[in-house]
Write a protein that holds these residues in place. Structure first.
Motif, mmCIF file in Angstrom:
data_model
loop_
_atom_site.group_PDB
_atom_site.id
_atom_site.type_symbol
_atom_site.label_atom_id
_atom_site.label_comp_id
_atom_site.label_asym_id
_atom_site.label_seq_id
_atom_site.Cartn_x
_atom_site.Cartn_y
_atom_site.Cartn_z
ATOM 1 N N MET A 1 17.662 -5.857 -101.483
ATOM 2 C CA MET A 1 17.733 -7.206 -100.941
ATOM 3 C C MET A 1 18.143 -7.143 -99.472
ATOM 4 O O MET A 1 19.015 -6.381 -99.078
ATOM 5 C CB MET A 1 18.765 -8.015 -101.747
ATOM 6 C CG MET A 1 18.913 -9.425 -101.251
ATOM 7 S SD MET A 1 19.931 -10.360 -102.392
ATOM 8 C CE MET A 1 21.084 -11.060 -101.258
ATOM 9 N N ASP A 2 17.489 -7.925 -98.658
ATOM 10 C CA ASP A 2 17.814 -7.956 -97.232
ATOM 11 C C ASP A 2 19.165 -8.616 -97.016
ATOM 12 O O ASP A 2 19.569 -9.499 -97.762
ATOM 13 C CB ASP A 2 16.748 -8.760 -96.467
ATOM 14 C CG ASP A 2 15.407 -8.048 -96.437
ATOM 15 O OD1 ASP A 2 15.406 -6.813 -96.434
ATOM 16 O OD2 ASP A 2 14.385 -8.748 -96.414
ATOM 17 N N ASN A 3 19.847 -8.185 -95.956
ATOM 18 C CA ASN A 3 21.109 -8.855 -95.633
ATOM 19 C C ASN A 3 20.842 -10.002 -94.667
ATOM 20 O O ASN A 3 19.736 -10.176 -94.155
ATOM 21 C CB ASN A 3 22.152 -7.853 -95.115
ATOM 22 C CG ASN A 3 21.848 -7.336 -93.728
ATOM 23 O OD1 ASN A 3 21.567 -8.102 -92.809
ATOM 24 N ND2 ASN A 3 21.927 -6.027 -93.553
ATOM 25 N N LEU B 1 18.745 -17.853 -95.889
ATOM 26 C CA LEU B 1 19.676 -16.767 -95.587
ATOM 27 C C LEU B 1 20.490 -16.318 -96.790
ATOM 28 O O LEU B 1 20.770 -15.125 -96.949
ATOM 29 C CB LEU B 1 20.638 -17.189 -94.467
ATOM 30 C CG LEU B 1 20.035 -17.434 -93.101
ATOM 31 C CD1 LEU B 1 21.094 -17.976 -92.155
ATOM 32 C CD2 LEU B 1 19.402 -16.164 -92.551
ATOM 33 N N LEU B 2 20.911 -17.269 -97.634
ATOM 34 C CA LEU B 2 21.856 -16.959 -98.705
ATOM 35 C C LEU B 2 21.284 -17.154 -100.104
ATOM 36 O O LEU B 2 21.962 -16.891 -101.089
ATOM 37 C CB LEU B 2 23.110 -17.827 -98.548
ATOM 38 C CG LEU B 2 23.884 -17.659 -97.238
ATOM 39 C CD1 LEU B 2 24.973 -18.716 -97.111
ATOM 40 C CD2 LEU B 2 24.463 -16.255 -97.131
ATOM 41 N N GLY C 1 33.884 -11.178 -88.173
ATOM 42 C CA GLY C 1 33.398 -9.876 -87.739
ATOM 43 C C GLY C 1 32.126 -9.431 -88.432
ATOM 44 O O GLY C 1 31.490 -8.470 -88.013
ATOM 45 N N ASP C 2 31.711 -10.125 -89.500
ATOM 46 C CA ASP C 2 30.535 -9.693 -90.255
ATOM 47 C C ASP C 2 30.059 -10.841 -91.147
ATOM 48 O O ASP C 2 30.777 -11.262 -92.063
ATOM 49 C CB ASP C 2 30.880 -8.481 -91.114
ATOM 50 C CG ASP C 2 29.670 -7.855 -91.789
ATOM 51 O OD1 ASP C 2 28.593 -8.487 -91.851
ATOM 52 O OD2 ASP C 2 29.808 -6.718 -92.273
ATOM 53 N N LEU C 3 28.851 -11.339 -90.889
ATOM 54 C CA LEU C 3 28.312 -12.452 -91.678
ATOM 55 C C LEU C 3 28.071 -12.081 -93.143
ATOM 56 O O LEU C 3 27.929 -12.967 -93.981
ATOM 57 C CB LEU C 3 27.008 -12.956 -91.051
ATOM 58 C CG LEU C 3 27.141 -13.662 -89.709
ATOM 59 C CD1 LEU C 3 25.767 -14.062 -89.180
ATOM 60 C CD2 LEU C 3 28.057 -14.874 -89.824
#
Length: 155
Positions: A1-3, A121-122, A83-85
């Motif tokens: 799965m893509d991030n 996106l999610l 710092g990181d989505l």
């Protein structure tokens, strides 16, 4: 799965720098595992890029684009804070304000610009939260759309 970063690139988006603050507030406030994102306008570097009244001098499609810009600004604030989505677990709530011309009643269609981005996106479960889309007669800087968000982050 893509991030989330891969999907953003696939959709042709890149994160802008976090918008400059326009008052006395925090862009992100964390309570437990919830992140409250202050209202984000359709701005770049704090300057409105889509301004005016949706349904008047701004088309519905331009309003949808403004909502996407708001969402990208929110993501930028989230990345700056976390710092990181990839720490985002889900979208909980969206509250969208549309600077509307008299007689314009398609505020939900405008805010769909942001909602559809987060769904992409999610995913259909984590990217679709509760939502309100309301009309207002004036927004700061004459921006057409402002949206605030509530996210859950992974512990």
């Amino acid at each position: 799965m893509d991030n989330i970063y891969d999907i953003l690139r696939q959709l042709g988006h890149e994160l802008p720098p976090p918008p400059p603050k326009g008052g006395v507030y925090q862009p992100v406030v964390q309570v437990g595992n919830l992140l409250y994102i202050s209202g984000q306008g359709a701005t770049k570097a704090g300057v409105p890029v889509i301004s005016g009244y949706v349904g008047g001098d701004v088309s519905l499609e331009e309003g949808r684009k403004a909502a996407v810009i708001c969402a990208l600004n929110a993501l930028s604030c989230l990345e700056d804070y976390t710092g990181d989505l990839r720490k985002i677990k889900r979208l909980v709530k969206t509250l969208g304000f549309v600077q509307s011309a008299p007689g314009f009643h398609d505020q939900p269609a405008v805010i769909n610009g942001a909602s559809e981005l987060f769904r992409s996106l999610l995913g259909p479960h984590n990217g679709v939260g509760a939502r309100s889309a309301v009309s207002c007669n004036e927004l700061p800087g004459n921006t057409s759309v402002e949206i605030e968000f509530l996210f859950e982050v992974r512990e």
